[in-house]
Design a protein around this motif. Structure first.
Motif: not given
Length: 452
Positions: A55-66, A71-72, A98-100
Motif C-alpha cells: 500500500x505504501x510502496x504504491x505511493x512511493x514508486x511508479x507503476x512501471x517500477x512496481x 515480473x522480474x 511469491x514476492x512477485x
C-alpha cells in the motif's frame, strides 16, 4: 491490463500447482512431509508478510517500477525453482515467486481503479476475478497433466513464456498511472506488520502438522495477534500511516471486508477439501480429480467478464446476493455427498459453486473499494488483499484439521472404514462452509452501491 493479468494468473497458478507434486518432491529431495509442506506454507507466508507493505510502496514508486520489480522477481523465482537441485533452492525460488505475486495483486487492482471510471470497474474487476479464480483452480489440473507426461520441473518451465510475454507487453504498453507522494516507510510499522500477519499465517499453516495445542502454533498465533493490534494502534496515531486503517470508518468497506474474508476462507479451503474427499472417499486418481473440477473453473472463466458487466449495469445486490445463494445451495448439496455419489453430480454442483463464487468475488471487491475516496485506494487494496491471503491460509488450515479430527474420531468407532470416515469428515467441513455461506447471504442483503 494484459501484462498485469497474465503475470497475476501465473503467480496464482503457481500457488496451487505444486500442491499435487508435494508427495513426489518429498521423495526426490528426501525430506519429510512436514518439511515439504513449506513449499506451500512459505508461499502463503510471503504473501501475508509483503502485501500489507505494498500500500505504501504504491505511493512511493511508479507503476512501471512496481510492475518491473514484480515480473522480474517472478521470473527469477520461477527459473530458480525450475533448476533447483536441492530443497533449499526450490524453497528460495518459491519465496521469490511469491514476492512477485505480492506486488502484482495490489498493483493490478490499483491500476484498474486508476484507469477505469466507477461505472466500468465491475467489468474490469470481473476479468481480474477470472484470473484470481482460474489460476488456483487450474493449477492442480495442469500440474497433474504435466506430472503424468513430464518431470516436475516443467510445472515451472511452462510459466516462463507467459512471464516473458507479460514483461515485454508491460514494457511497451504500461504507463505510470499512480500518484507519487513523498512518503517515508516507518520501519517499526513494517516489523509489526511482518510479525503480526506473518505470525498468524505461519501459526495456522503449521497447525495441521504440529496440532492446535502445540506451543509453536499457539505462540505464533498469539504473538501475531498482539503484533497486529500494536500495528493497528500505531497506524491510527501516525500522520502518514503505512496502512491507513481509517478506511474502516466507511460501513460498505467493512461489510465488503467481512464478505471477502468468508469468500476466500470457503473458496481456498474447498479447493483442497473437495479433491481430498474425491481421492479418499471415491478413490479417484489425482489427475481425474483435476479433470472433474475443470468444467466449473472454465465456465467461470468464460462468464467472469459478463458478471462484471452485470455489476456495472444493475449494481452490487443484483449480482452478489444471487451469487451467495448459489454458493449456499452448493454447500447444502456437498453435505449430502457419500461413497456412492455420481461424478456428474460433483461436476454439476462444482459448476454451480464456481458460478456463485465468481458472482461474489470480484463484485464484492469492486463495491468494497468503490466505497472509499480515491486517496484511500492503495490502503483499501492492501487491506483487502491481506485479509484475503490470511483468510485463505486460515481456511485451509482450519478445515483440513477439522476434516482430520472428524476422520480420526470416526475411525476410532469403525476401524478400517477409510472411505466412510472421509465422507464423515468432509460432510462435517461442508456443513461449516454452509453456515458461513448463509452468513454471507445475509450480509449481502445489506450491500449498497456507494454514493461517490
Amino acid at each position: 491490463m494484459a501484462a498485469l493479468l497474465v503475470a497475476g494468473f501465473v503467480g496464482l497458478f503457481s500457488e496451487t500447482a505444486l500442491n499435487i507434486a508435494l508427495g513426489q518432491l518429498s521423495q526426490i529431495f528426501q525430506v519429510d512431509p512436514t518439511t515439504i509442506q513449506w513449499l506451500a506454507t512459505g508461499y502463503f507466508l510471503t504473501l501475508g508478510i509483503l502485501i500489507p507493505v505494498t500500500g505504501i510502496l504504491m505511493q512511493k514508486f511508479t507503476t512501471r517500477q512496481m510492475f518491473m520489480t514484480s515480473v522480474l522477481l517472478t521470473i527469477i523465482g520461477t527459473a530458480l525453482a525450475a533448476t533447483a537441485s536441492t530443497f533449499g533452492m526450490l524453497l528460495t525460488g518459491r519465496i521469490i515467486q511469491a514476492a512477485g505475486l505480492a506486488i502484482n495483486l495490489p498493483l493490478t487492482q490499483n491500476v484498474i481503479f486508476a484507469i477505469y471510471p466507477p461505472h466500468k470497474r465491475g467489468g474490469a474487476m470481473g476479468v481480474m476475478g477470472l484470473v484470481m479464480l482460474a489460476g488456483p483452480a487450474l493449477g492442480p489440473t495442469i500440474a497433474g497433466l504435466i506430472l503424468d507426461t513430464l518431470s516436475w520441473n516443467w510445472i515451472f518451465w511452462v510459466q516462463v513464456p507467459f512471464l516473458l510475454f507479460s514483461l515485454i507487453f508491460g514494457l511497451k504498453y504500461l504507463p505510470n498511472v499512480n500518484e507519487i507522494r513523498k512518503v517515508s516507510i516507518d520501519v517499526f510499522s513494517v516489523i509489526l506488520s511482518t510479525i503480526g500477519f506473518g505470525g498468524i499465517v505461519y501459526g495456522f499453516s503449521v497447525s495441521g502438522v504440529n496440532g492446535w495445542t502445540s506451543s509453536t502454533v499457539l505462540g505464533s498465533i498469539i504473538i501475531g495477534l498482539v503484533a497486529v493490534i500494536l500495528f493497528a494502534a500505531r497506524q491510527m496515531k501516525m500522520e502518514t500511516p503505512m496502512m491507513n486503517l481509517r478506511a474502516f470508518k466507511y460501513p460498505m468497506f467493512v461489510l465488503g471486508v467481512f464478505m471477502s474474508f468468508i469468500t476466500f476462507f470457503n473458496m481456498l479451503s474447498m479447493l483442497v477439501i473437495l479433491p481430498m474427499y474425491m481421492q479418499m472417499a471415491l478413490l479417484i486418481a489425482a489427475f481425474t480429480t483435476g479433470l472433474i473440477l475443470l468444467p466449473g473453473s472454465l465456465l467461470n472463466c468464460i462468464l467472469a467478464p459478463t458478471i462484471g458487466r452485470l455489476f456495472d449495469k444493475y449494481g452490487p445486490k443484483a449480482v452478489i446476493t444471487p451469487g451467495t445463494i448459489l454458493v449456499a445451495v452448493s454447500y447444502a448439496i456437498f453435505t449430502q455427498f457419500g461413497t456412492e455419489t455420481s461424478l456428474w453430480m460433483i461436476v454439476l454442483t462444482f459448476i454451480v459453486m464456481m458460478l456463485g463464487i465468481g458472482a461474489v468475488l470480484a463484485s464484492t471487491q469492486t463495491n468494497t473499494l468503490n466505497s472509499l475516496p480515491k486517496q484511500y485506494y492503495p490502503d483499501g487494496i492492501a487491506i483487502t488483499q491481506t485479509i484475503q491471503q490470511v483468510a485463505g491460509a486460515v481456511g485451509i488450515a482450519v478445515m483440513v484439521s477439522l476434516l482430520s479430527a472428524k476422520q480420526t474420531s470416526y475411525l476410532a468407532i469403525a476401524a478400517n472404514e477409510l472411505p466412510q470416515s472421509a465422507v464423515a469428515g468432509s460432510s462435517f467441513v461442508f456443513t461449516i462452509g454452509l453456515v458461513l455461506a448463509v452468513i454471507n447471504l445475509v450480509l449481502s442483503l445489506f450491500m449498497k452501491k456507494p454514493a461517490n
